[in-house]
Scaffold this active site. Structure first.
Site, PDB file in Angstrom:
ATOM      1  N   CYS A 166       0.800  -1.220   0.000  1.00  0.00           N
ATOM      2  CA  CYS A 166       0.000   0.000   0.000  1.00  0.00           C
ATOM      3  C   CYS A 166       0.839   1.280   0.000  1.00  0.00           C
ATOM      4  O   CYS A 166       0.295   2.376  -0.126  1.00  0.00           O
ATOM      5  CB  CYS A 166      -0.951  -0.013   1.178  1.00  0.00           C
ATOM      6  N   HIS A 306      -2.758   7.501   7.048  1.00  0.00           N
ATOM      7  CA  HIS A 306      -3.033   6.241   6.349  1.00  0.00           C
ATOM      8  C   HIS A 306      -4.443   5.763   6.691  1.00  0.00           C
ATOM      9  O   HIS A 306      -5.181   5.348   5.792  1.00  0.00           O
ATOM     10  CB  HIS A 306      -1.983   5.202   6.747  1.00  0.00           C
ATOM     11  N   GLU A 317      -1.294   4.764  14.536  1.00  0.00           N
ATOM     12  CA  GLU A 317      -0.892   5.960  13.794  1.00  0.00           C
ATOM     13  C   GLU A 317      -1.169   7.233  14.586  1.00  0.00           C
ATOM     14  O   GLU A 317      -0.342   8.154  14.607  1.00  0.00           O
ATOM     15  CB  GLU A 317      -1.605   6.014  12.448  1.00  0.00           C
ATOM     16  N   LYS A 338      -9.674   7.814   3.046  1.00  0.00           N
ATOM     17  CA  LYS A 338     -10.111   6.444   2.742  1.00  0.00           C
ATOM     18  C   LYS A 338     -11.547   6.201   3.200  1.00  0.00           C
ATOM     19  O   LYS A 338     -12.190   5.259   2.739  1.00  0.00           O
ATOM     20  CB  LYS A 338      -9.168   5.426   3.393  1.00  0.00           C
ATOM     21  N   HIS A 343      -9.794   2.032   0.214  1.00  0.00           N
ATOM     22  CA  HIS A 343      -8.340   1.863   0.220  1.00  0.00           C
ATOM     23  C   HIS A 343      -7.902   1.380  -1.161  1.00  0.00           C
ATOM     24  O   HIS A 343      -8.197   0.254  -1.550  1.00  0.00           O
ATOM     25  CB  HIS A 343      -7.946   0.871   1.301  1.00  0.00           C
ATOM     26  N   PHE A 404       1.696  -3.475   3.968  1.00  0.00           N
ATOM     27  CA  PHE A 404       2.018  -4.787   4.524  1.00  0.00           C
ATOM     28  C   PHE A 404       3.510  -5.059   4.341  1.00  0.00           C
ATOM     29  O   PHE A 404       4.088  -4.760   3.295  1.00  0.00           O
ATOM     30  CB  PHE A 404       1.224  -5.880   3.811  1.00  0.00           C
TER      31      PHE A 404
END
Length: 417
Positions: A166, A306, A317, A338, A343, A404
């Site tokens: 991502c 994110h 985060e 998002k 996403h 990831f």
């Protein structure tokens, strides 16, 4: 070494909130959800039955002909469509551009996964002899998108793809910034593309328990920072930005949106999918980006986080933001777009870079929609821009993207002066 300044001179996008820049920005400000029931395949056997699909995409309206389209995976179609709009916007298609000094660097996390899946299914259903399409490999590989753009426009500068889940398109922008800073190119067409609303993608992320399964309330299922969040909502599309050396842009009279101030990269070195619980990788990547940009924490006005709406990720985060920015964290606007776009995996960073750019240029911070229920583990004294966009002057915007494998990237944009 004295780095060259880099600015943004062209933008284009195809995403769940719009098939052009203006529609995207309007729907972003309005807090519109891009979620709908999946139409690409039968979801009867799937835990998740919704996603943020692109609606009414017509590649011919973005410079692609029917013959080209037949030879491309959808992720490449999105990439070329967004690139076409960005290149026109920047006037890169005009005479006098030294194409040896123009490169293309795009990110994609999973590339042509639909083409690979369909070819394997067709082969398994079709008999004993292999009858794969001669275009399978070139539909599938993630690096084909920047290759196709360079072929279409004759750009012969640096050309490659970045793959970091991502964080892919954010890493593409980091590379683009560096190539121009170091004088290796005058212009880089950069960003990312993804077409991940497919049987293997939805099935795989369901198996990993990463996707929301809130089928009853799918339009509001992407709910970062809400106590009831249960995973991310898949999105698709592309965003392309034209990065250009400042003096080069000024010399040709290009429109300038903002400056690309700096970047950071880090690794969590913690887990293949889960973030570091204290946000250590996120702290580092934001700190590195500020150092690279020559900015202080107090210079930042807005962070597009994110913020995927996963139970662990959102908390980690926000902990990182609070620890790094201290008291200034309460003066920031923070939002997760998002919540609207879903996403976009490898294209997420580029789409969210456009949200940062828009906040700088318009003075409107896009919201985090779908919020209803407070989570006791989240500090709501932070301005998370909940449910409605907010007006404020944004001189510096930070864009966080994590992937990831523990891949972290942060790109900072600032108002041109």
């Amino acid at each position: 070494m004295q780095f060259k300044r880099v600015v943004v001179t062209g933008i284009g996008t195809i995403n769940p909130l719009g098939n052009n820049i203006q529609d995207f920005f309007d729907n972003l400000d309005a807090g519109k959800s891009g979620a709908s029931l999946i139409t690409r395949f039968d979801t009867t056997l799937f835990k998740t039955k919704f996603a943020c699909e692109i609606k009414d995409f017509d590649p011919e309206k973005h410079g692609l002909d029917k013959k080209e389209v037949r030879r491309m995976d959808l992720f490449s179609q999105y990439a070329l469509a967004a690139a076409n709009d960005a290149i026109i916007d920047s006037s890169l298609d005009s005479e006098g551009i030294d194409k040896d000094r123009v490169g293309v660097i795009l990110g994609s996390g999973i590339g042509g996964i639909q083409s690979l899946y369909q070819e394997v299914v067709d082969y398994c259903d079709g008999g004993k002899t292999p009858r794969f399409s001669p275009f399978l490999i070139t539909k599938m590989i993630p690096d084909i998108a920047p290759g196709l753009i360079s072929i279409k426009y004759g750009f012969t500068g640096p050309n490659f793809a970045t793959v970091s889940a991502c964080a892919s398109s954010s890493h593409a922008m980091c590379d683009a910034l560096n190539y121009i800073r170091m004088g290796k190119a005058d212009v880089i067409v950069t960003g990312g593309s993804e077409a991940g609303i497919t049987v293997p993608s939805i099935g795989g992320f369901n198996a990993a328990q990463a996707l929301s399964t809130n089928n009853e309330e799918y339009e509001s299922a992407s709910r970062p920072f809400d106590k009831t969040r249960d995973g991310f909502v898949m999105g698709e599309g592309a965003a392309v930005l034209v990065f250009e050396e400042y003096e080069h842009a000024v010399a040709r009279g290009a429109k300038i949106y903002c400056e690309v101030a700096g970047y950071g990269m880090s690794a969590d070195a913690h887990h293949i999918t889960a973030p570091h619980p204290e946000g250590m990788g996120a702290i580092n990547v934001m700190k590195f980006a500020l150092q690279d940009a020559g900015l202080t924490k107090e210079d930042v006005d807005y962070i597009n986080v994110h913020g995927t709406a996963t139970p662990l990720g959102d908390i980690a985060e926000l902990k990182a933001v609070a620890q790094l920015f201290g008291e200034h964290s309460y003066k920031l606007n923070i939002s997760s777009t998002k919540s609207m776009t879903g996403h976009l995996l490898g294209a997420a960073g580029a789409v969210e870079a456009l949200a940062c750019l828009h906040a700088i240029c318009s003075g409107t911070v896009p919201p985090t929609i779908n919020f209803k229920n407070e989570d006791p583990d989240i500090d709501y004294k932070l301005n998370l821009t909940l449910n409605k966009s907010q007006k404020r002057e944004v001189n510096v915007a930070m864009n966080n993207t994590f992937g990831f494998g523990g891949h972290n990237s942060c790109v900072i944009f600032k108002k041109i002066k």
